[in-house]
Enzyme design. Sequence first.
Site, PDB file in Angstrom:
ATOM      1  N   HIS A  45       0.807  -1.234   0.000  1.00 28.13           N
ATOM      2  CA  HIS A  45       0.000   0.000   0.000  1.00 28.13           C
ATOM      3  C   HIS A  45       0.833   1.274   0.000  1.00 28.13           C
ATOM      4  O   HIS A  45       0.277   2.366   0.146  1.00 28.13           O
ATOM      5  CB  HIS A  45      -0.925  -0.001   1.211  1.00 28.13           C
ATOM      6  CG  HIS A  45      -2.058  -0.966   1.106  1.00 28.13           C
ATOM      7  ND1 HIS A  45      -3.035  -0.875   0.142  1.00 28.13           N
ATOM      8  CD2 HIS A  45      -2.356  -2.057   1.834  1.00 28.13           C
ATOM      9  CE1 HIS A  45      -3.905  -1.860   0.298  1.00 28.13           C
ATOM     10  NE2 HIS A  45      -3.521  -2.602   1.310  1.00 28.13           N
ATOM     11  N   ARG A  70       6.678  -6.278   3.159  1.00 37.59           N
ATOM     12  CA  ARG A  70       5.411  -6.806   2.685  1.00 37.59           C
ATOM     13  C   ARG A  70       5.421  -6.717   1.158  1.00 37.59           C
ATOM     14  O   ARG A  70       5.523  -5.624   0.594  1.00 37.59           O
ATOM     15  CB  ARG A  70       4.208  -6.065   3.230  1.00 37.59           C
ATOM     16  CG  ARG A  70       2.901  -6.625   2.665  1.00 37.59           C
ATOM     17  CD  ARG A  70       1.698  -6.309   3.485  1.00 37.59           C
ATOM     18  NE  ARG A  70       1.287  -4.909   3.413  1.00 37.59           N
ATOM     19  CZ  ARG A  70       0.150  -4.468   3.963  1.00 37.59           C
ATOM     20  NH1 ARG A  70      -0.662  -5.312   4.604  1.00 37.59           N
ATOM     21  NH2 ARG A  70      -0.159  -3.176   3.904  1.00 37.59           N
ATOM     22  N   ASP A  84      16.306 -11.315  -2.931  1.00 38.83           N
ATOM     23  CA  ASP A  84      17.634 -11.057  -3.519  1.00 38.83           C
ATOM     24  C   ASP A  84      18.231  -9.736  -3.043  1.00 38.83           C
ATOM     25  O   ASP A  84      19.450  -9.629  -2.891  1.00 38.83           O
ATOM     26  CB  ASP A  84      17.559 -11.054  -5.058  1.00 38.83           C
ATOM     27  CG  ASP A  84      17.559 -12.464  -5.641  1.00 38.83           C
ATOM     28  OD1 ASP A  84      17.389 -12.587  -6.870  1.00 38.83           O
ATOM     29  OD2 ASP A  84      17.740 -13.435  -4.876  1.00 38.83           O
ATOM     30  N   GLU A 149      -6.729 -12.238   6.262  1.00 38.31           N
ATOM     31  CA  GLU A 149      -7.465 -10.968   6.183  1.00 38.31           C
ATOM     32  C   GLU A 149      -8.683 -11.042   5.266  1.00 38.31           C
ATOM     33  O   GLU A 149      -9.024 -10.082   4.572  1.00 38.31           O
ATOM     34  CB  GLU A 149      -6.557  -9.826   5.753  1.00 38.31           C
ATOM     35  CG  GLU A 149      -5.664 -10.085   4.579  1.00 38.31           C
ATOM     36  CD  GLU A 149      -4.684  -8.935   4.355  1.00 38.31           C
ATOM     37  OE1 GLU A 149      -4.767  -7.906   5.048  1.00 38.31           O
ATOM     38  OE2 GLU A 149      -3.837  -9.041   3.454  1.00 38.31           O
ATOM     39  N   ASP A 175      -8.548  -5.212   6.106  1.00 29.92           N
ATOM     40  CA  ASP A 175      -9.068  -6.024   5.008  1.00 29.92           C
ATOM     41  C   ASP A 175     -10.032  -7.095   5.515  1.00 29.92           C
ATOM     42  O   ASP A 175     -11.014  -7.437   4.845  1.00 29.92           O
ATOM     43  CB  ASP A 175      -7.905  -6.665   4.231  1.00 29.92           C
ATOM     44  CG  ASP A 175      -7.261  -5.675   3.271  1.00 29.92           C
ATOM     45  OD1 ASP A 175      -6.030  -5.534   3.298  1.00 29.92           O
ATOM     46  OD2 ASP A 175      -8.014  -5.023   2.505  1.00 29.92           O
TER      47      ASP A 175
HETATM   48  O1  LIG Z   1      -5.653  -5.274   6.597  1.00 30.36           O
HETATM   49  C1  LIG Z   1      -4.927  -4.697   7.439  1.00 30.36           C
HETATM   50  O2  LIG Z   1      -5.328  -4.153   8.486  1.00 30.36           O
HETATM   51  C2  LIG Z   1      -3.472  -4.679   7.150  1.00 30.36           C
HETATM   52  O3  LIG Z   1      -2.977  -5.547   6.453  1.00 30.36           O
HETATM   53  C3  LIG Z   1      -2.702  -3.487   7.638  1.00 30.36           C
HETATM   54  C4  LIG Z   1      -2.948  -2.328   6.692  1.00 30.36           C
HETATM   55  O4  LIG Z   1      -2.717  -2.719   5.355  1.00 30.36           O
HETATM   56  C5  LIG Z   1      -2.005  -1.169   7.007  1.00 30.36           C
HETATM   57  O5  LIG Z   1      -1.575  -0.566   5.825  1.00 30.36           O
HETATM   58  C6  LIG Z   1      -2.662  -0.092   7.813  1.00 30.36           C
HETATM   59  O6  LIG Z   1      -3.791   0.391   7.172  1.00 30.36           O
END
Ligand SMILES: O=C(O)C(=O)C[C@H](O)[C@@H](O)CO
Length: 252
Positions: A45, A70, A84, A149, A175
């Site tokens: 993100h 991530r 790598d 998630e 999520d």
């Molecule tokens: O779904 C979630 O909660 C995460 O995986 C963490 C978020 O992606 C993180 O960017 C905070 O919003």
Amino acid sequence: MTSFKDRLAADGPALLGLWQALANNYTADICARAGYDWLLFDGEHSPNTAQTLLGQLQAVAPFDAEPIARVPSGDPVLIKQYLDIGFTTLLVPMVDTAEQAAAIVSASRYPPHGIRGVASATARATGFGTDGAYLKEAAERITLIVQIESRAALENIDAIAATPGVDALFIGPADLSASLGHLGNPTHPEVQQAISHAKARIDAAGKPAGIFALSPDDAKHRMVDQFRFISIGTDIGLLLKGAQGLIASVKN
Ligand SMILES: O=C(O)C(=O)C[C@H](O)[C@@H](O)CO
């Protein structure tokens, strides 16, 4: 060097992390000096590329915090690139099935146990060829964390957690709440109940459980819940809250 999975397996207090979403070497360098056990560099993100992540990885190399990347997805090409450049701990989002989890493990392993391409002479991970033990020790050094998630992941959590090579599971409340029909409302009772269920199943599998905490108070609750690793904040949140608080304090 102790692997993150070995740190997770050891007894002790929860390992506390800080989310790095600014995609910036300088702020990563600052955060690495703050005393966190791990730092998460977000390729999903945040505006990160392998190149920007490399700079952040190099910036934090002198410090003790475990750098965790991530990946944007379970794409084996990106897993290869991130490994790598030298990350030894990866967080993979949106893992819904044991089959996906097994494919992610395979992408992180060299043949014959996986499909990871070999670049021993030119990869930072091998010290550009100076670390002669890397190829045979890579599987021991690398920690793979998959994210739980979604509703599907909850339904398949036992099989995901049992997948050989999955070292830990990390719950993403944002999520997960969206998947459960509560977009933007991770504190909804149904989401909280799902988190409790997921934690219980991860514990039953004997794997370390992690979570993204929604606030410092939530982080403290997750410590009581005995999550093994907890993201307790974000660099962006610290900057925004600090900037807002400062002008408010001067004006008032
Ligand atoms: O779904 C979630 O909660 C995460 O995986 C963490 C978020 O992606 C993180 O960017 C905070 O919003």
